[in-house]
Design an enzyme around this catalytic site. Structure first.
Site, PDB file in Angstrom:
ATOM      1  N   HIS A 292       0.809  -1.175  -0.102  1.00  0.00           N
ATOM      2  CA  HIS A 292       0.041  -0.021   0.061  1.00  0.00           C
ATOM      3  C   HIS A 292       1.013   1.286   0.096  1.00  0.00           C
ATOM      4  CE1 HIS A 292       0.716   0.903   4.257  1.00  0.00           C
ATOM      5  NE2 HIS A 292       0.668  -0.439   4.569  1.00  0.00           N
TER       6      HIS A 292
ATOM      7  N   CYS B 280       3.523  -4.569   6.917  1.00  0.00           N
ATOM      8  CA  CYS B 280       3.084  -4.483   5.393  1.00  0.00           C
ATOM      9  C   CYS B 280       4.242  -3.783   4.389  1.00  0.00           C
ATOM     10  CB  CYS B 280       2.154  -3.406   5.167  1.00  0.00           C
ATOM     11  SG  CYS B 280       0.299  -3.995   5.832  1.00  0.00           S
TER      12      CYS B 280
END
Length: 416
Positions: free
Chosen positions: A324, A342
């Protein structure tokens, strides 16, 4: 040899009884479970079942016997409503044929008996009967939804009833048919008693079509358990997209059909929150996700606490690992790992990635100091199993089960 109407009467009545368990009323009645037009039969044809009401019990085998005279049965075919032929065996002397597989439940069979008399003259009889519907059914629901996916997308089958016995599992596998164009070598893997995954030995070929269907309807799976109808599935496979994130060099490499089309500086999980190593499959895309540290056990107000709006988020695990946009860590991207698990990148790079990735594409993380990706339970880690190990999860392809127990389904939580 005489071919009188009396022989037709005997044959017709015996076929009424045929494999029917519950038998017929008076011969020629509209309630007869079998019907056929007269034909030139050599000797008396009888069936093993006793008279009773129709339809017949599918748990009882079908047996055809020719008695008296010097004729013989030359062939018997029994085909059900779905075009499936009932396996059977004819004795060497041609006096007896019996089914070697269980009859299907809730279907109509068409039975064709071919005979010849002592002079070699052929005879033929065609008849039909129905079997009783099953009381207990197991249904299979295929996934994912119809559409276009990446080359790493497994096919799934969710059963409505648990199936533990290996022989019963083999029946299920034989009936769940996966066909692709071009053709591939693939197999089912029993994730647990109710869930199966299907994948090829290698990734699906780019631009392939995959068709999934079930031949399970009416098929006996185990004692008193029969298969139900299932909705077929058709998938289209897109380009071969392979993404590799190197946690040591802090670079993400995006390949399409074997060619590198982009290299992106990234940051992955810092010590204590390291990104999982291994091959993952894209589960979905979300333009906006609110990510909070409390969902992964980080105390609010602590040094690691966060509550952030996140954009261009591509999910790769159910527990919340994404690729992301992370504009707050641009200074670290390409140099160090500072995230909570992440893979973060600039907003512009994340937007590009988001537009060029699709569900089913492959994302692999290497050189992280973290744990390995779960094979099952936290997304699709199927490709982390070597092909030999994958085959051991099949009731048809393995002599023994490997005893693998999938991880519990992880909570839906984001990690940044």
């Amino acid at each position: 040899m005489s071919h009188t109407p009396r022989l037709w009467t005997v044959l017709s009545c015996s076929l009424l009884v045929a494999s029917l368990g519950a038998g017929a009323t008076a011969c020629g009645s509209e309630d007869d479970p079998l019907s056929a037009r007269p034909y030139d039969a050599g000797d008396q044809v009888v069936f093993n079942q006793k008279p009773g009401s129709r339809p017949v019990d599918p748990d009882r085998p079908l047996e055809v016997t020719l008695k008296g005279g010097d004729g013989r049965i030359t062939d018997v075919t029994a085909v059900d409503t779905h075009g499936r032929r009932l396996a059977g065996e004819l004795s060497a002397d041609g006096d007896r044929w019996h089914s070697t597989a269980a009859l299907a439940a809730g279907v109509r069979y068409t039975v064709q008996v071919s005979t010849e008399d002592g002079d070699g003259a052929p005879g033929q009889r065609t008849a039909t009967f129905e079997t009783t519907p099953a009381k207990k059914l197991v249904r299979a629901e295929f996934g994912p939804e119809a559409g276009t996916y990446g080359v790493g997308q497994p096919v799934t089958a969710e059963l409505s009833e648990p199936v533990k016995d290996k022989a019963a599992r083999a029946v299920i596998e034989r009936a769940l048919v996966v066909e692709s164009s071009p053709r591939v070598d693939g197999a089912w893997y029993w994730v647990d008693d109710k869930k199966l995954h299907y994948r090829p030995k290698e990734y699906w070929p780019a631009n392939a079509t995959v068709s999934v269907r079930s031949n399970l309807e009416g098929v006996r799976v185990s004692d008193h358990l029969y298969g139900a109808a299932a909705k077929p599935l058709r998938l289209t496979i897109g380009d071969r997209v392979e993404v590799t994130t190197d946690a040591a060099s802090h670079q993400l490499t995006f390949k399409r059909n074997g060619e590198v089309v982009n290299t992106i500086p990234v940051t992955t999980g810092k010590p204590g929150f390291s990104t999982r190593n291994g091959i993952k499959v894209v589960l979905g895309k979300e333009y906006y996700v609110r990510m909070r540290g409390t969902t992964v056990g980080i105390a609010e107000g602590s040094s690691d606490s966060y509550d952030l709006p996140v954009y261009y988020a591509t999910r790769v695990t159910w527990s919340g690992e994404y690729v992301h946009a992370a504009p707050w860590s641009v200074g670290s991207q390409g140099y160090e790992n500072v995230s909570h698990g992440c893979t973060g990148m600039s907003t512009s790079n994340a937007a590009w990635f988001y537009e060029n990735i699709r569900e089913g594409d492959v994302v692999q993380v290497v050189n992280s100091i973290g744990d390995d990706m779960d094979n099952f339970g936290n997304g699709y880690g199927d490709w982390n199993l070597p092909w030999k190990k994958w085959r051991e999860g099949s009731a048809l392809l393995s002599g023994t089960q490997d005893g693998h127990t999938p991880a519990d389904t992880a909570r839906l939580r984001p990690e940044v």
